[in-house]
Write an enzyme that holds these catalytic residues in place. Structure first.
Site, mmCIF file in Angstrom:
data_model
loop_
_atom_site.group_PDB
_atom_site.id
_atom_site.type_symbol
_atom_site.label_atom_id
_atom_site.label_comp_id
_atom_site.label_asym_id
_atom_site.label_seq_id
_atom_site.Cartn_x
_atom_site.Cartn_y
_atom_site.Cartn_z
ATOM 1 N N GLY A 178 0.871 -1.578 -0.191
ATOM 2 C CA GLY A 178 -0.251 0.147 -0.222
ATOM 3 C C GLY A 178 0.840 1.114 -0.048
ATOM 4 O O GLY A 178 0.185 2.523 -0.041
ATOM 5 N N TYR A 260 34.442 18.172 25.092
ATOM 6 C CA TYR A 260 34.418 18.977 24.977
ATOM 7 C C TYR A 260 33.667 19.845 23.545
ATOM 8 O O TYR A 260 32.686 19.656 22.899
ATOM 9 C CB TYR A 260 35.836 18.844 23.490
ATOM 10 C CG TYR A 260 35.758 18.051 22.488
ATOM 11 C CD1 TYR A 260 34.879 18.684 21.792
ATOM 12 C CD2 TYR A 260 35.801 16.403 22.151
ATOM 13 C CE1 TYR A 260 35.385 17.737 20.005
ATOM 14 C CE2 TYR A 260 35.242 15.911 21.278
ATOM 15 C CZ TYR A 260 34.958 16.714 19.594
ATOM 16 O OH TYR A 260 34.594 15.596 19.631
ATOM 17 N N SER A 273 30.045 10.228 13.601
ATOM 18 C CA SER A 273 30.510 9.573 14.987
ATOM 19 C C SER A 273 31.065 10.850 15.370
ATOM 20 O O SER A 273 31.559 10.966 16.539
ATOM 21 C CB SER A 273 31.397 8.877 14.810
ATOM 22 O OG SER A 273 32.139 8.406 14.153
ATOM 23 N N HIS A 278 39.993 19.363 10.696
ATOM 24 C CA HIS A 278 39.836 20.915 10.674
ATOM 25 C C HIS A 278 40.868 21.203 11.235
ATOM 26 O O HIS A 278 42.041 20.404 12.155
ATOM 27 C CB HIS A 278 39.002 20.609 12.419
ATOM 28 C CG HIS A 278 39.423 20.060 13.740
ATOM 29 N ND1 HIS A 278 39.329 20.302 14.974
ATOM 30 C CD2 HIS A 278 38.841 18.788 14.068
ATOM 31 C CE1 HIS A 278 40.681 19.927 15.840
ATOM 32 N NE2 HIS A 278 39.432 18.418 15.336
ATOM 33 N N CYS A 296 39.389 13.242 15.544
ATOM 34 C CA CYS A 296 39.711 13.928 14.418
ATOM 35 C C CYS A 296 41.037 14.030 13.794
ATOM 36 O O CYS A 296 41.781 13.530 14.058
ATOM 37 C CB CYS A 296 38.914 15.501 15.124
ATOM 38 S SG CYS A 296 37.424 15.382 15.189
ATOM 39 N N ASN A 298 43.674 17.332 13.110
ATOM 40 C CA ASN A 298 44.037 17.996 13.226
ATOM 41 C C ASN A 298 45.211 18.413 12.260
ATOM 42 O O ASN A 298 45.654 17.036 12.094
ATOM 43 C CB ASN A 298 45.117 18.062 15.058
ATOM 44 C CG ASN A 298 43.940 18.121 15.944
ATOM 45 O OD1 ASN A 298 44.605 17.822 17.550
ATOM 46 N ND2 ASN A 298 42.499 17.320 15.536
#
Length: 349
Positions: A178, A260, A273, A278, A296, A298
């Site tokens: 449907g 942080y 996640s 950066h 991350c 850096n």
């Protein structure tokens, strides 16, 4: 001669996305009129040889239509036929969101992601409704991450400069139980330069290649012990400036011991996640020497700004020798984590 109309007279629950056709065998059509409940005429297209007619605009849901056709046989004898039918009333209408969108430029790793707002039972029907073409042509396939999310990607990265056309003609299509498609979606997308970066947790360097040539080697710092960066092939999801890095976005409160909340000038998201590359001026002394981040990548503000200046979402960042777990395929756009033989099996069924 013989006239035929599909759907036939008194047909019900007709999907409005199905072809509505009139055909003549042993002669030609002289007139075809399809009208709605208000007596308004629906647009149609007659073939050059006048043997077939097809509807040329969408029909409505839960509406009654009448098709009247007349023709003339090769023997000169006239013929006529009428069909009145009713279109289906969906249980649910499925809307579709897409990534990327019309007019966007993307990197060579960009998968084409489609998100339905309801679960889809007939996945083959959904795949048939989504037409993907490219110049140059590439081999590709669909993979379902869930009952409502399907991605399409090529076997290998897109060639730089590829033009991609997406036509998700879902309106009126039956997706089972449907559920019928709502509005169509279209997009024209361009692939930019081939920007592929390899970030190495052992050498603490990231080698950035543009169209196969090394453009820059960037000192980096990745995840420290206990926060090791997952290894694998990432696809850049979005690019930001003047951005606040917040561990709360992936479930770790900023005021907790592992949390942080830090402002950065340049950040590009690599996973849901919380993995970004950066700018990190506070760790420039560590970059190129040791891993000190929460996961991350850096780099200096100048290097991060340069990366964004040459890149698009959809660019590739390969993380290796990080000491972390394997990147999950469902985390962000981790599509390239799935080997091609597994990908072609189609995923969630």
């Amino acid at each position: 001669m013989k006239l035929s109309i599909s759907p036939g007279n008194k047909a019900v629950d007709v999907p409005p996305g199905d072809p509505i056709t009139v055909a003549a065998v042993g002669g030609k059509l002289t007139r075809v009129v399809l009208t709605n409940e208000a007596g308004e005429q629906v647009k149609g297209q007659l073939s050059p040889d006048a043997t077939t007619w097809q509807v040329a605009e969408p029909l409505g849901y839960d509406k009654t239509y009448t098709a009247k056709a007349t023709g003339e046989g090769t023997d000169g004898k006239p013929a006529s036929l009428t069909s009145t039918f009713t279109t289906v009333q969906p249980r649910l209408r499925a809307d579709l969101s897409m990534n990327p969108l019309d007019g966007q430029k993307v990197g060579v790793g960009q998968p084409l992601a489609f998100y339905f707002d309801v679960d889809i039972t007939d996945k083959a029907a959904a795949q048939r409704a989504i037409q993907i073409t490219s110049t140059p042509a590439v081999e590709g396939a669909f993979y379902w991450f869930s009952d409502s999310e399907v991605h399409w990607r090529p076997k290998q990265y897109w060639p730089a400069g590829t033009k991609i056309s997406i036509k998700a003609s879902i309106y009126g299509k039956n997706f089972g139980e449907g559920v019928f498609g709502n509005d169509d979606r279209v997009a024209g997308v361009t692939v930019g330069d081939a920007v592929v970066a390899v970030a190495d947790g052992g050498t603490h360097q990231m080698i950035v290649k543009v169209n196969g040539k090394v453009a820059r080697t960037i000192p980096i710092a990745m995840g420290k012990p206990g926060h090791e960066t997952p290894f694998g092939t990432y696809v850049v999801m979005s690019e930001h400036t003047d951005y606040t890095m917040d561990s709360g976005t992936y479930g770790v409160p900023a005021d907790s011991p592992l949390g942080y909340r830090t402002h950065v000038d340049v950040a590009s998201r690599m996973s849901n996640s919380g993995i970004f590359y950066h700018s990190a001026p506070w760790s420039v002394g560590d970059q190129g020497h040791r891993n000190v981040s929460h996961g991350c990548i850096n780099m200096s503000t100048e290097n991060a700004a340069w990366m964004q200046s040459i890149s698009n979402k959809g660019d590739v960042v390969v993380v290796q020798h990080s000491g972390g777990p394997r990147l999950e395929s469902w985390d962000g756009l981790g599509d390239w984590q799935i080997p091609w033989p597994e990908w072609t099996k189609g995923g969630h069924r």
